[in-house]
Motif scaffolding. Structure first.
Motif, mmCIF file in Angstrom:
data_model
loop_
_atom_site.group_PDB
_atom_site.id
_atom_site.type_symbol
_atom_site.label_atom_id
_atom_site.label_comp_id
_atom_site.label_asym_id
_atom_site.label_seq_id
_atom_site.Cartn_x
_atom_site.Cartn_y
_atom_site.Cartn_z
ATOM 1 N N GLU A 25 8.429 7.641 13.566
ATOM 2 C CA GLU A 25 8.193 6.235 13.210
ATOM 3 C C GLU A 25 6.687 6.073 13.066
ATOM 4 O OE1 GLU A 25 9.926 4.179 16.512
ATOM 5 O OE2 GLU A 25 11.963 4.785 15.953
ATOM 6 N N ILE A 26 6.231 5.787 11.864
ATOM 7 C CA ILE A 26 4.791 5.750 11.598
ATOM 8 C C ILE A 26 4.368 4.318 11.289
ATOM 9 C CG2 ILE A 26 2.904 6.767 10.233
ATOM 10 C CD1 ILE A 26 4.545 8.891 11.600
ATOM 11 N N CYS A 27 3.427 3.803 12.093
ATOM 12 C CA CYS A 27 2.855 2.472 11.869
ATOM 13 C C CYS A 27 1.496 2.646 11.190
ATOM 14 C CB CYS A 27 2.606 1.751 13.187
ATOM 15 S SG CYS A 27 4.080 1.533 14.180
ATOM 16 N N GLU A 28 1.005 1.578 10.636
ATOM 17 C CA GLU A 28 -0.318 1.482 10.009
ATOM 18 C C GLU A 28 -0.273 2.042 8.578
ATOM 19 O OE1 GLU A 28 -3.226 -0.087 10.940
ATOM 20 O OE2 GLU A 28 -1.848 -0.905 12.417
ATOM 21 N N SER A 29 -0.548 1.140 7.644
ATOM 22 C CA SER A 29 -0.384 1.470 6.226
ATOM 23 C C SER A 29 -1.193 2.702 5.791
ATOM 24 C CB SER A 29 -0.752 0.256 5.369
ATOM 25 O OG SER A 29 -2.027 -0.239 5.720
ATOM 26 N N CYS A 74 -4.759 2.167 -3.320
ATOM 27 C CA CYS A 74 -3.547 1.585 -2.710
ATOM 28 C C CYS A 74 -3.948 0.367 -1.866
ATOM 29 C CB CYS A 74 -2.838 2.603 -1.817
ATOM 30 S SG CYS A 74 -2.153 4.012 -2.701
ATOM 31 N N ALA A 75 -5.108 0.445 -1.225
ATOM 32 C CA ALA A 75 -5.590 -0.686 -0.412
ATOM 33 C C ALA A 75 -6.185 -1.780 -1.289
ATOM 34 C CB ALA A 75 -6.637 -0.192 0.586
ATOM 35 N N LYS A 104 0.819 -1.223 0.000
ATOM 36 C CA LYS A 104 0.000 0.000 0.000
ATOM 37 C C LYS A 104 0.856 1.278 0.000
ATOM 38 C CE LYS A 104 -3.545 0.005 2.626
ATOM 39 N NZ LYS A 104 -4.142 0.003 3.982
ATOM 40 N N PRO A 105 1.756 1.456 1.010
ATOM 41 C CA PRO A 105 2.615 2.650 0.939
ATOM 42 C C PRO A 105 3.606 2.590 -0.216
ATOM 43 C CG PRO A 105 3.200 1.292 2.833
ATOM 44 C CD PRO A 105 1.928 0.746 2.285
ATOM 45 N N LEU A 118 7.008 3.210 8.515
ATOM 46 C CA LEU A 118 7.776 4.245 7.814
ATOM 47 C C LEU A 118 8.618 5.013 8.833
ATOM 48 C CD1 LEU A 118 7.937 5.770 4.912
ATOM 49 C CD2 LEU A 118 6.568 7.508 6.061
ATOM 50 N N VAL A 119 9.873 5.233 8.496
ATOM 51 C CA VAL A 119 10.739 6.053 9.344
ATOM 52 C C VAL A 119 11.127 7.289 8.543
ATOM 53 C CG1 VAL A 119 12.924 6.157 10.599
ATOM 54 C CG2 VAL A 119 11.610 4.026 10.573
ATOM 55 N N HIS A 120 10.956 8.451 9.187
ATOM 56 C CA HIS A 120 11.280 9.723 8.535
ATOM 57 C C HIS A 120 11.873 10.613 9.611
ATOM 58 C CE1 HIS A 120 9.797 13.636 6.455
ATOM 59 N NE2 HIS A 120 10.928 13.236 5.897
#
Ligand SMILES: N[C@@H](CCC(=O)N[C@@H](CS)C(=O)NCC(=O)O)C(=O)O
Length: 218
Positions: free
Chosen positions: A61-65, A161-162, A15-16, A55-57
């Motif tokens: 730190e971001i969880c969940e698509s 995306c999903a 998805k991402p 995702l790390v930026h």
């Protein structure tokens, strides 16, 4: 630099990845396949129960698509955004994304997980029930998507995306029946999109992981 932790064969990771490819955003992919234990160890620290993608930026730190896709709308904006700017359109897009996640993707995974389980822990009943739920979702989607090119009724976005990974794998588990020609056509449209072609191709080397036997098509 964005870093995405995930697996090339994982439906939720697609998805991402699709959103990143749509935008041609530069990122580093951190594969959590067993050959990369450092990536898996880092993921285990970041995700509540070790699920991917993450995702790390910078410090984030971001969880969940779905949240990752919304994060990318904020930090790597593209035109049109993955979530439409109009609040009512945005609700429809988020709703469709969750429907593909919860009533197609997660249900498909029940059948796959059953096939991965030891013989004694498998449940014919649970598999029959999950396949029935997929057929029910297909019927609902057939009506909902009538007249739409993309999942939320607007531009290609978070719902698509999903939908792409959900329908890609669900069709392998329980084929979309000929009574749902609109849904069959939507799946084909998704699979022709260059960002989706990209993730499908990068996942090809891992098809042996699919316990039910990946079909030769797609
Ligand atoms: N709600 C999560 C679901 C993520 C998910 O189910 N990821 C699967 C891969 S497709 C996973 O991490 N499976 C391994 C595990 O559960 O340990 C999201 O949207 O990111």
């Amino acid at each position: 630099m964005f870093e995405l932790y995930g697996h090339p064969f994982s439906s939720f990771t697609w998805k991402p990845l699709i959103a990143l490819h749509e935008r041609r955003v530069e990122f580093r992919f951190r594969n959590v396949d067993p050959g990369h234990p450092d990536n898996s160890a880092r993921l285990a620290e970041m995700a509540p129960i070790g699920q991917f993608p993450v995702l790390v930026h910078g410090e984030c730190e971001i969880c969940e698509s779905n949240v990752i896709i919304e994060y990318l709308d904020l930090h790597a904006p593209g035109d049109p955004p993955m979530v439409p700017p109009d609040p009512t359109d945005a609700l429809e897009a988020r709703m469709m994304a969750e429907i593909f996640d919860d009533y197609v993707n997660e249900v498909m995974q029940k059948v796959v997980n059953d096939a991965l389980a030891p013989e004694a822990e498998r449940s014919v009943r649970a598999v029959v029930q999950a396949k029935g739920q997929l057929l029910r979702s297909y019927g609902w989607l057939e009506k909902k998507l009538a007249g739409r090119e993309w999942g939320s009724g607007g531009d290609f976005g978070i719902a698509d995306c999903a939908a792409a990974p959900a329908l890609f794998y669900a069709d392998w588990v329980e084929a979309i029946p000929d009574s749902c020609p609109g849904l069959q056509a939507y799946r084909a449209r998704l699979l022709a999109r260059p960002s989706v072609v990209h993730v499908v191709d990068e996942a090809r080397p891992y098809r042996r992981y699919f316990p039910l036997g990946a079909p030769d098509r797609d």
